[in-house]
Design an enzyme around this catalytic site. Sequence first.
Site, PDB file in Angstrom:
ATOM      1  N   ASP A   1      -2.270   3.052   2.016  1.00  0.00           N
ATOM      2  CA  ASP A   1      -1.871   3.028   3.410  1.00  0.00           C
ATOM      3  C   ASP A   1      -2.305   4.363   4.021  1.00  0.00           C
ATOM      4  O   ASP A   1      -1.847   5.410   3.591  1.00  0.00           O
ATOM      5  CB  ASP A   1      -0.338   2.894   3.463  1.00  0.00           C
ATOM      6  CG  ASP A   1       0.129   2.348   4.778  1.00  0.00           C
ATOM      7  OD1 ASP A   1      -0.711   1.995   5.624  1.00  0.00           O
ATOM      8  OD2 ASP A   1       1.359   2.261   4.965  1.00  0.00           O
TER       9      ASP A   1
ATOM     10  N   TRP B   1       2.213  -0.349  10.744  1.00  0.00           N
ATOM     11  CA  TRP B   1       2.848  -1.434   9.989  1.00  0.00           C
ATOM     12  C   TRP B   1       2.063  -2.732  10.137  1.00  0.00           C
ATOM     13  O   TRP B   1       2.194  -3.644   9.334  1.00  0.00           O
ATOM     14  CB  TRP B   1       4.296  -1.635  10.439  1.00  0.00           C
ATOM     15  CG  TRP B   1       5.143  -0.473  10.033  1.00  0.00           C
ATOM     16  CD1 TRP B   1       5.535   0.571  10.820  1.00  0.00           C
ATOM     17  CD2 TRP B   1       5.681  -0.206   8.741  1.00  0.00           C
ATOM     18  NE1 TRP B   1       6.279   1.459  10.104  1.00  0.00           N
ATOM     19  CE2 TRP B   1       6.386   1.008   8.822  1.00  0.00           C
ATOM     20  CE3 TRP B   1       5.625  -0.881   7.517  1.00  0.00           C
ATOM     21  CZ2 TRP B   1       7.038   1.565   7.719  1.00  0.00           C
ATOM     22  CZ3 TRP B   1       6.277  -0.325   6.433  1.00  0.00           C
ATOM     23  CH2 TRP B   1       6.976   0.893   6.544  1.00  0.00           C
TER      24      TRP B   1
ATOM     25  N   GLN C   1      11.995  -1.581   2.742  1.00  0.00           N
ATOM     26  CA  GLN C   1      10.876  -2.355   3.290  1.00  0.00           C
ATOM     27  C   GLN C   1      11.313  -3.636   3.995  1.00  0.00           C
ATOM     28  O   GLN C   1      10.483  -4.352   4.526  1.00  0.00           O
ATOM     29  CB  GLN C   1       9.868  -2.686   2.189  1.00  0.00           C
ATOM     30  CG  GLN C   1       9.166  -1.468   1.627  1.00  0.00           C
ATOM     31  CD  GLN C   1       8.425  -0.672   2.676  1.00  0.00           C
ATOM     32  OE1 GLN C   1       7.947  -1.213   3.662  1.00  0.00           O
ATOM     33  NE2 GLN C   1       8.359   0.633   2.506  1.00  0.00           N
TER      34      GLN C   1
ATOM     35  N   LYS D   1      13.958  16.725  -2.354  1.00  0.00           N
ATOM     36  CA  LYS D   1      13.359  18.007  -2.739  1.00  0.00           C
ATOM     37  C   LYS D   1      14.220  19.170  -2.265  1.00  0.00           C
ATOM     38  O   LYS D   1      14.460  20.120  -2.993  1.00  0.00           O
ATOM     39  CB  LYS D   1      11.958  18.120  -2.151  1.00  0.00           C
ATOM     40  CG  LYS D   1      10.896  17.684  -3.144  1.00  0.00           C
ATOM     41  CD  LYS D   1       9.508  18.045  -2.620  1.00  0.00           C
ATOM     42  CE  LYS D   1       8.522  16.978  -3.043  1.00  0.00           C
ATOM     43  NZ  LYS D   1       7.692  16.495  -1.972  1.00  0.00           N
TER      44      LYS D   1
ATOM     45  N   TRP E   1       7.470  -3.360   5.442  1.00  0.00           N
ATOM     46  CA  TRP E   1       6.374  -4.193   4.961  1.00  0.00           C
ATOM     47  C   TRP E   1       6.753  -5.661   4.837  1.00  0.00           C
ATOM     48  O   TRP E   1       5.986  -6.550   5.229  1.00  0.00           O
ATOM     49  CB  TRP E   1       5.901  -3.647   3.614  1.00  0.00           C
ATOM     50  CG  TRP E   1       4.616  -4.214   3.138  1.00  0.00           C
ATOM     51  CD1 TRP E   1       3.453  -4.291   3.844  1.00  0.00           C
ATOM     52  CD2 TRP E   1       4.363  -4.787   1.851  1.00  0.00           C
ATOM     53  NE1 TRP E   1       2.479  -4.871   3.062  1.00  0.00           N
ATOM     54  CE2 TRP E   1       3.011  -5.183   1.834  1.00  0.00           C
ATOM     55  CE3 TRP E   1       5.139  -4.981   0.711  1.00  0.00           C
ATOM     56  CZ2 TRP E   1       2.423  -5.767   0.724  1.00  0.00           C
ATOM     57  CZ3 TRP E   1       4.550  -5.560  -0.396  1.00  0.00           C
ATOM     58  CH2 TRP E   1       3.205  -5.950  -0.388  1.00  0.00           C
TER      59      TRP E   1
ATOM     60  N   PRO F   1       0.821  -1.210   0.000  1.00  0.00           N
ATOM     61  CA  PRO F   1       0.000   0.000   0.000  1.00  0.00           C
ATOM     62  C   PRO F   1       0.857   1.263   0.000  1.00  0.00           C
ATOM     63  O   PRO F   1       1.864   1.336   0.686  1.00  0.00           O
ATOM     64  CB  PRO F   1      -0.797  -0.119   1.289  1.00  0.00           C
ATOM     65  CG  PRO F   1       0.029  -0.987   2.180  1.00  0.00           C
ATOM     66  CD  PRO F   1       0.730  -1.947   1.270  1.00  0.00           C
TER      67      PRO F   1
ATOM     68  N   LYS G   1      21.644  11.045  -3.113  1.00  0.00           N
ATOM     69  CA  LYS G   1      20.233  10.757  -2.901  1.00  0.00           C
ATOM     70  C   LYS G   1      19.392  11.924  -3.427  1.00  0.00           C
ATOM     71  O   LYS G   1      19.755  13.074  -3.256  1.00  0.00           O
ATOM     72  CB  LYS G   1      19.952  10.616  -1.402  1.00  0.00           C
ATOM     73  CG  LYS G   1      20.114   9.209  -0.898  1.00  0.00           C
ATOM     74  CD  LYS G   1      19.482   9.134   0.481  1.00  0.00           C
ATOM     75  CE  LYS G   1      19.932   7.875   1.203  1.00  0.00           C
ATOM     76  NZ  LYS G   1      19.403   7.818   2.565  1.00  0.00           N
TER      77      LYS G   1
END
Length: 1023
Positions: A87, A517, A553, A593, A557, A48, A590
């Site tokens: 999610d 989670w 993850q 923004k 997840w 999700p 990396k």
Amino acid sequence: MKKFESLDSREVSLVEKDILERFMKERILDKCIENRKDNPYWVFYDGPATANGMPGLHHMVAKFLKDSFCKYKTMKGYKVLRKVGWDTHGLPVEVQVEKKLGFNEKADIEKYGIKEFNEECRKAVWENEKAFCDLTNKMGQFIDLENRYITYDNNYIETEWYILKKFFDEGLFYEGSKILPYCPRCGTGLASHEVAQGYKEVPVDTVTIPFKLKGEDAYFLGWTTTPWTLLSNVALCVNPKEKYIKAESMGYKFILAEKLASKVLGDDYKVLEEYIGKDLEYTEYEQLIPEIKIDKKAFFVTCDEYVTMEDGTGVVHMAPAFGEDDARVGKKYDLPYVNPVGDDGCYLEGPWKGMLVFDADIEVIKYLKEHDKLFKKQRITHNYPHCWRCKSPLIYYSKPSFYLEITKIKDKIVEANKKVNWYPSFVGEKRFGNWLENLNDWAISRSRYWGCPLPLWRCECGYDHMIGSIKELVDLSIEDIDEKTIDLHRPFVDDIHIKCPKCGKEMTRVKDVIDCWFDSGSMPFSQYHYPFENKELWENQFPADFICEGIDQTRGWFYSLLVISVFLKGVSPYKNVLVNELLLDKNGQKMHKSKGNAIEPFSLMEKYGADTIRWYLPYVSPVWTPLKFDEEGLKEVYSKFFNPLKNTYNFFSLYAKTDNINIDECNIPYEKREEIDKWLLSRYNSLVKYVDEEYEEYDLNKVVRAITNFVSEDLSNWYIRRNRNRFWGSSLDDSKKAVYITTYEVLVGLSKIIAPIIPFLSDEIYTKLTNDYSVHTSDFPTYDKSLIDIKLEEKMDYVRNLISMGRMVREEAKIKVRTPLSEAIIDSKVYNKIKDLIPLIKEELNVKEVVSEKDLTKYMNMTVKPNYKEVGKVFGPKIKAYEEFLLNADISLLNKEKEVFENTTITKDMFEVKISSKEGFNVGVLDNLFIILNTTLTDDLINEGHAREFVSKIQNLRKTNNYDVSDRIIISYNGEGLKEVINSFGDYIKHETLALEINEDSNEDNLFNVNGIEVYVNIEKAK
Ligand SMILES: [Zn+2]
Ligand SMILES: [Zn+2]
């Protein structure tokens, strides 16, 4: 009959938009599933997404990978359901809403109202949903956006309650007050898998402090990295097995570990006494900061072996409320539990009351200095856990919290993971596997607002009741509630009470919500409202064949999914996991923004098209290594792959239309096709085999690289280029039919094997070639083993290598390819292997003859010399002898590394072959393959070169004049220098340019330079 329309030449984003519109209108995803309705399932779970930020390019990477494999498996004949997931709960959303409302602490939320706050959260999760759906569609991802699963739905929550009750019923749910990493800003404890996501290097002041012994003028030197905990100091701890000393230094007496003494005191100290740690146990000292009252025995030395001799002094300060080891040792010695810090992370008492503990470090140090209690302060950086959502440093804190006792099922979890195929495998074995070996019980409760409420009701008599369904809640509730309209979130559930089955009193819900989670981890069950509904569907959709998410993850997840499914069903919920690595900018930084290097996917798709990005992503590097994104790379894949592919199709389409080809009538059997057709079919079938295997291994990098190479080198730059004149041929003979059908078959197959990766262009090519519905409802091609002819492929490789060497020789000799040469000479052994392909070499290299020769030394001198750089040191004074040895050595044995000099096997890096051609010849070498060109030019050869150059100028002129490929022309020229050329090669020129006449006149229309000869030329269509 198929029309073979040429490709849409508009801007790529417009073309993709039209195709997308068709996909949407015709509900292509439904068709892809309907199409396979009687076939077995291939199960995919969508991790999700949170839509509370704008989608970025990294979202596109994961979505692209999920999509490609779902499409591939569909084409392989499976039924692939694709339900998108959202999610929606938890800290990420809450923190964002708090920011928006300008809140700083939990009290602000309570003041605002939990109901109102949660309404804001419910809205916030959809803020960028449209953008996410837009990205999904524009990039051509086929996924069901309508029948989605949403973690805040009542049904979804009800399944979670069912699972939680199961944990409760099996005795794996307990309340504990362990030391828990706690975020003071968010006011909640975190689970260890969350803590693992937030480590950061930060500077910290460590202090060495003297603790004065009771009734003696000596000091324990203690050490801590968290000065703010000193207010809660109640004991010291030493290692009972290590040596300690009392040392005199600078006029004071200090007690500390022997091993660390010189590090702390320098060289200038005198040992007065020696102890082992155990001797010091229960030695009393004076309270360091006597600002809070302690009502229990404290301030003495304790012993524990966790104290190391690595840093500090070997004497550790103890504050049992703020550390796991402190708490354990505290229990052992029955130390007082002093916690002067509130839920907001601020002191509740003492001189720094109201101050955030991390801000107090500096004040504590100041206090110590003023009271002459600071021995030394040192700034170090250490790796400290921070809240993964709000970035605040965490406090280790003893807090009552609810746990799932998953350490009890750890072995099963570890075993289940071993059956999973991880791509790449080291993530599953190392990163994830190691993490599982050390897993802790899952701190499941959060003292927060917007989340799945913990369905635990509590009675003052001590009885706890876990609710497992909405119906159970309605049945037991004292208040009148409606099963249909109830909202399972706070504050509504907080107001529901149930009657205690033990004592009959009113039970109240524990106010906590659960870790978000747990929401995402329960999706295999919750997305289908299992077991309340869809039992059969669930059976078919568990476990998943495939999931795919980012490397982050492993502690998110992937972990929560595994734990919950192993608990409920004893197996992993996924069989194959593809893990993609980070997306970086072209400099390896990396994307962020705030750094201004983040890339926005929409404008990129607008400019280059979704297909180009989708081909580029796996092209750069395997998806499990960090991807350095460089816009230049998009242009590169466009020119390397898209251009040759489109050009090939358009070339085919142009001639097929001109010839009004009925492809069904071109069915020349394989045996009757030409050798080069067989070669292409062999290459194509090898490619299909390879690509299919790599798709199965989830390695798209190998897939796109192999296809790119095939399209640009084999198909476009060799097959099509070599066979142009077969397309031009005026009668539709077998040769022409064969070239059409071969190109057609390969293009259709290609459009299919690229379809999972580039859904738009593949569909356009496929439908234009076949008039079928869509490439995505077609079957993935199977390779035909009988058409793979490895010998033929090898043979063609020889030829292509000889040609590319020959071209280099021409470049060195500065003779244009248009000027013919009399002969090329090749080794007779090679010649015999490729005999029937010799015409290719003649044409490609523009030589009159290819000669077979047993003894190439007639044309060149070959000498073998030591590679002095490599062997200088090895042979030293014997280098002369080595030189001599090489001169007489057998080159073919040397190349096979089978020659030995002075007991040393001669490897390829130990010698160099110098080749020089004899007068009038030039030689090209690659490994053991030679080609020699006779570079002596006669007048005839030179004139023929001029004629070819002239033809090429005329062809360009035909193009600028927009003549049809079949138009006949009349050429007029004006230039003395060309007369001889025209006389000798007039027929050739006429044939090549479809000219009926070549006339000399005095026109001054187009001035050309033909290999240095100036000539005016004019052409017109013949009447
Ligand atoms: Zn936080
Ligand atoms: Zn009770």
